[in-house]
Each structure stands twice: as C-alpha cells, then as structure tokens.
Design an enzyme around this catalytic site. Structure first.
Site, PDB file in Angstrom:
ATOM      1  N   CYS A 172       0.802  -1.219   0.000  1.00  0.00           N
ATOM      2  CA  CYS A 172       0.000   0.000   0.000  1.00  0.00           C
ATOM      3  C   CYS A 172       0.830   1.261   0.000  1.00  0.00           C
ATOM      4  O   CYS A 172       0.292   2.357  -0.152  1.00  0.00           O
ATOM      5  CB  CYS A 172      -0.931   0.009   1.214  1.00  0.00           C
ATOM      6  SG  CYS A 172      -0.038  -0.018   2.788  1.00  0.00           S
ATOM      7  N   CYS A 173       2.124   1.161   0.217  1.00  0.00           N
ATOM      8  CA  CYS A 173       2.893   2.393   0.364  1.00  0.00           C
ATOM      9  C   CYS A 173       4.325   2.176  -0.085  1.00  0.00           C
ATOM     10  O   CYS A 173       4.776   1.072  -0.334  1.00  0.00           O
ATOM     11  CB  CYS A 173       2.883   2.867   1.818  1.00  0.00           C
ATOM     12  SG  CYS A 173       3.527   1.662   2.979  1.00  0.00           S
ATOM     13  N   GLY A 174       5.066   3.291  -0.131  1.00  0.00           N
ATOM     14  CA  GLY A 174       6.454   3.233  -0.536  1.00  0.00           C
ATOM     15  C   GLY A 174       7.365   3.076   0.667  1.00  0.00           C
ATOM     16  O   GLY A 174       6.961   2.634   1.736  1.00  0.00           O
TER      17      GLY A 174
END
Length: 264
Positions: free
Chosen positions: A106-108
């Site tokens: 969902c994210c970096g």
C-alpha cells in the site's frame, strides 16, 4: 512459476434490501523476500505474477544493478516466497542499512531511504518524444481496456509502457510500485530502450511514483488521477512531462507541456 493472482470465497452481499450468499474474487497478497548475494535485501508484498521481472526491476530501481547482465543467477522459490539473486559484483556499503526492509503493497519506503537513495538514482530525462492529445487519450483508454483483473476485483494497480502508438506491455499488481518495477524488469530483460517511451499509470502520481518513472528513464507519465505538489516539482526538475486527470476527452499537463502538440 506464478501462483494464482485471484482467489474466490463465499461471501454475504447486501443488495436491494436483502442479504444474499454469493462468491466473490479477491486478489492474492504474496510476500516475496529478495536475497542478494546471500543477504536478505528486502521483502516485497506483491501479486505473484511476473516475479522475475519484479525482482530485476526492483533491483534496478534501487540502484543495485544497471542492466540485466549484472545478475549472475536468479531463482524464484514461490513455494516458500524467496527470490535468490547472485550478482556479478558486491552491493557495497551504501546498501548495508537498507537490508531487511519490508516494502508494503500500500505504500512506498521511508522518507529517509527516499531522499538518501532514490533521488540520487533518478535521472533527468533526455526524451525527445512528442505526443498529440489523441495519443494521450488513446493510451489511457488502452490501459483501462487491458485492466481485466481490476474490473474483476477493483484491487489492482495497472501500468503500461508505450511509444505513443503501440503498447509494448502492461502489468498489474496489488502494489503500485510493483506494477512499474515489473515493467522496468520487462524492458531490461528485453533490452527495450525507454528514453522515448511513455508510462501509463492507473494511480495517483506521487513523488515516489514520479521518481520511479525517472529511474526507469521515460520522459512522459500519464495518469487518470492528479499528481501531488512534490511530484510536480520533481517532474519540472527532472524534465518529465506529467499529465493527469485524463478522462472524458480532456487532461491536465502539469510539467513540460512542450512535448504535447495540439495539432493532430
């Protein structure tokens, strides 16, 4: 070997005032731990397809390799969730602090790693590509047409690479970064020049996505959503044309509009 991207499960759906038992499809979330030269480098949460391309593209976008030939061997053990990579060189001290990272779907990565490593690897685009508005609109339509699994689940990010007229390939993944890394790996494995190519992306153009495009080396990135303020700043600095809100026959050009020619 790729595992199933979709799984089915019996669910209860509320519709038109009634609770109905039905079967729904949902996406597989697969942890893949990448070991480089015998050392754990990162664990990527991904959709379990095109995993060799994912590993190649991920290592290139992290600056661990610059071309596929720097990989001496690559073995995917999808039964245990491991990718074993042996390079023709040592990673070096600058990667010591970055091992054993978890890259969530969902994210970096953390802000520290983003500024310390990612920005240093990003390349200022030297692309000479120009596009017409019709090409921009057609490429986004093409991505949406190709996004079959998203239509089934609503749970995947989609990306494609094109020369403006023809799609070379598209990839889908639960992680937005992974979809781009798979495309990067695809291009590296087939030695496809990317300088005068376009990235078409289903999600928002964040600063991390813009940097990913810069690492790949393209000059144009298209999205149906809007970019962030930092992404626009980076696009201007890195000579990348960022185009968003592509829908209903219109779009917004946020940086370097000289690559878009109004005449058809």
């Amino acid at each position: 070997m790729n595992k199933d991207v979709l799984q089915g499960q019996s669910i209860i759906r509320y519709e038109e005032g009634q609770l109905i038992q039905t079967t729904d499809s949902y996406v597989t979330e697969f942890p893949l731990t990448i070991n480089v030269n015998g050392t754990e480098f990162a664990t990527v949460i991904c959709s379990p397809t095109h995993m060799e391309e994912l590993v190649v593209g991920f290592l290139a976008s992290e600056g661990a390799i610059y071309k596929k030939e720097e990989i001496k061997s690559l073995q995917i053990d999808d039964s245990k969730g491991f990718a074993h990579v042996e390079l023709t060189k040592d990673l070096g001290d600058r990667f010591e602090y970055s091992t054993k990272r978890m890259i969530a779907s969902c994210c970096g990565k953390s802000r520290e790693f983003y500024f310390h490593n990612d920005a240093a690897i990003a390349k200022t685009s030297m692309s000479k590509i120009t596009l017409t508005p019709k090409q921009v609109l057609n490429m986004m339509t093409g991505l949406q047409t190709a996004s079959t699994l998203f239509k089934q689940t609503g749970g995947l990010h989609n990306a494609a690479i094109s020369d403006g007229d023809e799609f070379f390939e598209h990839r889908q993944d639960i992680g937005r970064h992974n979809a781009l890394d798979k495309l990067y790996g695809f291009c590296l494995e087939r030695r496809i020049p990317v300088r005068n190519k376009v990235l078409i992306f289903s999600g928002r153009i964040s600063s991390e996505i813009l940097l990913k495009a810069a690492k790949i080396g393209v000059g144009v990135i298209l999205s149906k959503s809007a970019p962030t303020t930092l992404a626009i700043t980076l696009a201007n600095d890195l000579n990348i044309t960022a185009i968003g809100f592509i829908r209903d026959g219109s779009f917004n050009i946020y940086s370097h509009p000289e690559r878009i020619k109004a005449t058809e």
